[in-house]
Design a protein around this motif. Structure first.
Motif, PDB file in Angstrom:
ATOM      1  N   ASP A  88      32.948  21.508  43.427  1.00 45.33           N
ATOM      2  CA  ASP A  88      33.811  21.691  44.220  1.00 45.33           C
ATOM      3  C   ASP A  88      34.680  22.943  43.900  1.00 45.33           C
ATOM      4  OD1 ASP A  88      35.656  22.010  46.476  1.00 45.33           O
ATOM      5  OD2 ASP A  88      36.119  19.901  46.801  1.00 45.33           O
ATOM      6  N   GLU A  89      34.216  24.079  44.160  1.00 44.06           N
ATOM      7  CA  GLU A  89      35.051  25.245  43.937  1.00 44.06           C
ATOM      8  C   GLU A  89      35.748  25.865  44.939  1.00 44.06           C
ATOM      9  OE1 GLU A  89      35.009  26.915  40.804  1.00 44.06           O
ATOM     10  OE2 GLU A  89      33.485  25.289  39.886  1.00 44.06           O
ATOM     11  N   VAL A  90      36.226  25.250  45.950  1.00 45.34           N
ATOM     12  CA  VAL A  90      37.005  25.526  47.135  1.00 45.34           C
ATOM     13  C   VAL A  90      38.442  26.087  46.438  1.00 45.34           C
ATOM     14  CG1 VAL A  90      38.424  24.900  49.050  1.00 45.34           C
ATOM     15  CG2 VAL A  90      36.014  24.106  48.607  1.00 45.34           C
ATOM     16  N   GLN A  91      38.961  25.153  45.228  1.00 44.99           N
ATOM     17  CA  GLN A  91      40.237  25.713  44.915  1.00 44.99           C
ATOM     18  C   GLN A  91      40.217  26.820  43.699  1.00 44.99           C
ATOM     19  OE1 GLN A  91      43.619  23.839  45.774  1.00 44.99           O
ATOM     20  NE2 GLN A  91      42.737  21.775  46.259  1.00 44.99           N
ATOM     21  N   PRO A  92      39.246  26.416  42.863  1.00 43.58           N
ATOM     22  CA  PRO A  92      39.201  27.350  41.433  1.00 43.58           C
ATOM     23  C   PRO A  92      38.276  28.416  41.431  1.00 43.58           C
ATOM     24  CG  PRO A  92      37.997  25.209  41.189  1.00 43.58           C
ATOM     25  CD  PRO A  92      38.457  25.123  42.609  1.00 43.58           C
ATOM     26  N   GLY A  93      37.486  28.359  42.605  1.00 44.34           N
ATOM     27  CA  GLY A  93      36.625  29.569  42.716  1.00 44.34           C
ATOM     28  C   GLY A  93      36.971  30.979  43.050  1.00 44.34           C
ATOM     29  N   PHE A  94      36.216  32.066  42.794  1.00 43.43           N
ATOM     30  CA  PHE A  94      36.431  33.162  43.182  1.00 43.43           C
ATOM     31  C   PHE A  94      37.616  33.873  42.249  1.00 43.43           C
ATOM     32  CE2 PHE A  94      34.522  31.657  47.234  1.00 43.43           C
ATOM     33  CZ  PHE A  94      33.625  33.060  47.217  1.00 43.43           C
ATOM     34  N   GLY A  95      37.558  33.600  41.146  1.00 44.62           N
ATOM     35  CA  GLY A  95      38.376  34.232  40.059  1.00 44.62           C
ATOM     36  C   GLY A  95      39.666  33.842  39.770  1.00 44.62           C
ATOM     37  N   ARG A  96      39.848  32.605  40.275  1.00 42.42           N
ATOM     38  CA  ARG A  96      41.318  31.911  40.340  1.00 42.42           C
ATOM     39  C   ARG A  96      41.654  31.534  38.876  1.00 42.42           C
ATOM     40  NH1 ARG A  96      45.806  31.234  42.856  1.00 42.42           N
ATOM     41  NH2 ARG A  96      44.661  32.116  44.388  1.00 42.42           N
ATOM     42  N   THR A  97      40.755  31.168  38.116  1.00 43.47           N
ATOM     43  CA  THR A  97      41.080  30.661  36.828  1.00 43.47           C
ATOM     44  C   THR A  97      41.069  31.795  35.882  1.00 43.47           C
ATOM     45  OG1 THR A  97      38.633  30.611  35.941  1.00 43.47           O
ATOM     46  CG2 THR A  97      39.679  28.467  37.198  1.00 43.47           C
ATOM     47  N   GLY A  98      40.695  33.098  36.413  1.00 42.81           N
ATOM     48  CA  GLY A  98      40.950  34.105  35.494  1.00 42.81           C
ATOM     49  C   GLY A  98      40.031  34.291  34.291  1.00 42.81           C
TER      50      GLY A  98
ATOM     51  N   ALA B 218      49.241  34.225  32.449  1.00 42.45           N
ATOM     52  CA  ALA B 218      49.809  33.909  31.268  1.00 42.45           C
ATOM     53  C   ALA B 218      50.987  34.016  31.099  1.00 42.45           C
ATOM     54  CB  ALA B 218      48.809  34.577  30.042  1.00 42.45           C
ATOM     55  N   ARG B 219      51.259  35.453  31.744  1.00 40.08           N
ATOM     56  CA  ARG B 219      52.839  35.919  31.696  1.00 40.08           C
ATOM     57  C   ARG B 219      53.710  34.753  32.606  1.00 40.08           C
ATOM     58  NH1 ARG B 219      56.292  39.537  34.682  1.00 40.08           N
ATOM     59  NH2 ARG B 219      58.111  39.951  33.196  1.00 40.08           N
ATOM     60  N   LEU B 220      53.152  34.249  33.294  1.00 36.75           N
ATOM     61  CA  LEU B 220      53.963  33.480  34.324  1.00 36.75           C
ATOM     62  C   LEU B 220      54.124  32.080  33.534  1.00 36.75           C
ATOM     63  CD1 LEU B 220      55.235  32.375  36.842  1.00 36.75           C
ATOM     64  CD2 LEU B 220      53.044  32.077  37.834  1.00 36.75           C
ATOM     65  N   ARG B 221      53.095  31.711  32.923  1.00 39.97           N
ATOM     66  CA  ARG B 221      53.153  30.223  32.088  1.00 39.97           C
ATOM     67  C   ARG B 221      54.278  30.590  31.096  1.00 39.97           C
ATOM     68  NH1 ARG B 221      47.826  30.604  32.546  1.00 39.97           N
ATOM     69  NH2 ARG B 221      47.553  30.970  30.285  1.00 39.97           N
ATOM     70  N   GLU B 222      54.184  31.739  30.303  1.00 41.09           N
ATOM     71  CA  GLU B 222      55.200  32.081  29.084  1.00 41.09           C
ATOM     72  C   GLU B 222      56.514  31.927  29.995  1.00 41.09           C
ATOM     73  OE1 GLU B 222      53.865  35.821  27.807  1.00 41.09           O
ATOM     74  OE2 GLU B 222      52.012  34.910  26.854  1.00 41.09           O
ATOM     75  N   GLY B 223      56.933  32.617  30.874  1.00 37.52           N
ATOM     76  CA  GLY B 223      58.126  32.517  31.677  1.00 37.52           C
ATOM     77  C   GLY B 223      58.604  31.194  31.838  1.00 37.52           C
ATOM     78  N   ILE B 224      57.722  30.496  32.306  1.00 33.51           N
ATOM     79  CA  ILE B 224      58.119  28.975  32.634  1.00 33.51           C
ATOM     80  C   ILE B 224      58.483  28.093  31.545  1.00 33.51           C
ATOM     81  CG2 ILE B 224      57.375  26.851  33.788  1.00 33.51           C
ATOM     82  CD1 ILE B 224      55.533  28.414  35.623  1.00 33.51           C
ATOM     83  N   ALA B 225      57.794  28.577  30.348  1.00 29.00           N
ATOM     84  CA  ALA B 225      57.925  27.987  29.173  1.00 29.00           C
ATOM     85  C   ALA B 225      59.271  28.426  28.635  1.00 29.00           C
ATOM     86  CB  ALA B 225      56.936  28.133  28.075  1.00 29.00           C
ATOM     87  N   GLY B 226      59.827  29.549  28.752  1.00 27.15           N
ATOM     88  CA  GLY B 226      60.999  29.966  28.128  1.00 27.15           C
ATOM     89  C   GLY B 226      62.143  29.368  29.134  1.00 27.15           C
TER      90      GLY B 226
ATOM     91  N   THR C  10      45.400  27.827  34.079  1.00 28.66           N
ATOM     92  CA  THR C  10      44.717  28.840  33.597  1.00 28.66           C
ATOM     93  C   THR C  10      44.658  30.011  34.652  1.00 28.66           C
ATOM     94  OG1 THR C  10      42.648  29.826  32.889  1.00 28.66           O
ATOM     95  CG2 THR C  10      42.444  27.825  34.310  1.00 28.66           C
ATOM     96  N   GLY C  11      44.494  31.120  34.325  1.00 28.95           N
ATOM     97  CA  GLY C  11      44.830  32.280  35.494  1.00 28.95           C
ATOM     98  C   GLY C  11      45.997  31.783  36.511  1.00 28.95           C
ATOM     99  N   LEU C  12      45.752  31.946  37.665  1.00 32.83           N
ATOM    100  CA  LEU C  12      46.860  31.777  38.540  1.00 32.83           C
ATOM    101  C   LEU C  12      46.743  30.252  39.069  1.00 32.83           C
ATOM    102  CD1 LEU C  12      47.538  35.431  40.086  1.00 32.83           C
ATOM    103  CD2 LEU C  12      49.037  33.959  38.767  1.00 32.83           C
ATOM    104  N   TYR C  13      46.360  29.446  38.367  1.00 33.56           N
ATOM    105  CA  TYR C  13      46.529  28.049  38.896  1.00 33.56           C
ATOM    106  C   TYR C  13      47.372  27.221  37.971  1.00 33.56           C
ATOM    107  CZ  TYR C  13      45.181  24.693  42.230  1.00 33.56           C
ATOM    108  OH  TYR C  13      45.017  23.853  43.407  1.00 33.56           O
ATOM    109  N   ILE C  14      48.527  27.018  38.230  1.00 28.76           N
ATOM    110  CA  ILE C  14      49.345  26.387  36.982  1.00 28.76           C
ATOM    111  C   ILE C  14      49.764  25.070  37.798  1.00 28.76           C
ATOM    112  CG2 ILE C  14      51.553  26.853  35.733  1.00 28.76           C
ATOM    113  CD1 ILE C  14      50.954  29.789  36.135  1.00 28.76           C
TER     114      ILE C  14
END
Length: 440
Positions: free
Chosen positions: A250-260, A342-350, A364-368
């Protein structure tokens, strides 16, 4: 009414919402009935969108960090232009010849690999998953389905029965077994532990007389709390295939490049599906979905069951879907999602270094997913929801997911920018501080 984890964890529960909302909500409830849900304690009345930003009836700008439907950005001009041009020409159904559906199908199948060689169209991910269940049952001669504990696969009768997040065990069909999702925080090798759960579920289904038709997996386990570890599916897929079943990705959410990392979530796991379903971001807001499949798996269904969907695969939807692929390719959005995510996850980690409530940060990518816990490490649904509401008050839109409703679900359009990351992190930092005072 039973509690639905996916629908009720962050929904409006009544009360005054301001000069634009009260009358509209009353009219909506009167005419649409109580089954519909709105987001947030104070619902947002949106009237316009552009890229990753939305605007309400007062002209206030919001940062959309939730909406993967407008995947290439709200009102993307290339998509809008393609739809308008097709709309001024013709829009009909698939029982007439049209180049658009053939041209798009060739492009779409080209992203999936040679063994997935046929595709059928519908309007929603629910319909695509419903069709996939029918195809799997015809191919295998079995009806048993295995899904994860908090899976969401849609809202037709058939897929509600395999979607525990719609309302817990009460919604599940007798032919359905649930298994814990692959979670690296649990003891043992993640892939093998998951496979063992799947084997036991398959054995139960066979003993009950249902047989095993399919394992259905959202390949980023979004409703289970965004579990993004790679390479966790192969042993489980092998286990169901040994029993004559098929694997539905089921790629409805992770598909079309979402994971990067790849166009499709299943690619991250090194497995080849028998059936792939897709929807949401496919048309950037227009209703279009698909089920792509190995022709050998489709054969029994296709030669005994004529298929027709009045709006599925119509020329306007195909124009929108083709335009989305254009933008994904030309703007290299998967690579962009990988970098900006990756930059968003780094910002959240900070930020997390100053806030003990933030436990695991994953994705991964823009699913966090960001897990929110109490001082003693227990899931904190109340605090997570308070953070979502505080973010909304700061004009940043997110939601929650996971079994306990304590995982912040961050899933913005793929055009999210560096300045959007800064806005998001500032709002999250403030929301964490504010909710410490109000909830702690």
């Amino acid at each position: 009414m039973s509690f639905s984890n996916i629908m009720d964890s962050n929904s409006y529960t009544g009360g005054s919402v301001g000069r634009h909302g009260d009358g509209l909500i009353e009219a909506r409830e009167r005419m649409l009935g109580p089954a519909y849900r709105l987001f947030y304690r104070k619902p947002v009345h949106l009237v316009r969108g552009e890229g990753s930003h939305l605007f309400d009836a007062d002209g206030v700008r919001y940062l959309d960090a939730y909406n993967n439907v407008a995947s290439v950005g709200h009102c993307h001009p290339h998509v809008v232009d393609a739809v308008m041009r097709q709309m001024t020409s013709i829009n009909t159904h698939t029982r007439y010849l049209h180049d658009g559906i053939v041209d798009y199908s060739d492009r779409l199948l080209g992203t999936l690999g040679a063994d997935i060689d046929q595709v059928m169209y519908a309007c929603t991910g629910s319909e695509a998953n419903d069709l996939a269940l029918r195809v799997a049952a015809m191919h295998t001669g079995a009806t048993g389905v295995i899904v994860t504990n908090e899976a969401y696969h849609g809202n037709t009768q058939a897929v509600t029965a395999i979607s525990p997040s719609n309302g817990g065990p009460a919604v599940l069909g007798p032919h359905v077994r649930t298994v814990p999702p692959p979670d690296s925080r649990q003891p043992g090798p993640t892939a093998e532990v998951f496979a063992d759960h799947v084997r036991r579920a398959a054995d139960e289904l066979q003993a009950a007389g249902f047989g095993v038709s399919c394992l259905v997996v959202d390949t980023i386990f979004s409703s289970d709390g965004v579990l993004a570890e790679r390479d966790t599916l192969a042993p489980a897929v092998a286990a169901v295939r040994e029993r004559g079943a098929v694997f539905i990705a089921d790629e409805v959410q992770p598909g079309f490049g979402r994971t990067g990392e790849a166009m499709w979530g299943f690619d991250r796991h090194g497995v080849r599906p028998d059936i792939v379903t897709m929807g949401k971001p496919m048309g950037n807001g227009l209703p279009v979905s698909a089920m792509a499949v190995r022709s050998a798996v489709l054969e029994r269904f296709a030669t005994t069951q004529p298929y027709f969907n009045t709006f599925g695969g119509n020329p306007v939807s195909m124009a929108a879907a083709a335009a989305v692929l254009d933008v994904i390719e030309s703007d290299e959005l998967p690579a962009h999602a990988l970098r900006i995510g990756a930059r968003l996850r780094e910002g959240i980690a900070g930020i997390a270094t100053d806030h003990a409530a933030v436990d695991d940060i994953r994705g991964t990518g823009l699913y966090i997913g960001v897990e929110i816990v109490t001082d003693d490490g227990a899931p904190d649904r109340q605090r997570a929801r308070a953070i979502v509401e505080a973010m909304r008050d700061a004009h940043v839109l997110i939601s929650v997911c996971g079994e306990h409703g304590n995982v912040l679900k961050i899933r913005p359009p793929l055009v999210f920018s560096d300045s959007d990351v800064d806005w998001f992190c500032t709002a999250l930092d403030s929301a964490l501080a504010a909710t410490l005072m109000t909830v702690g």
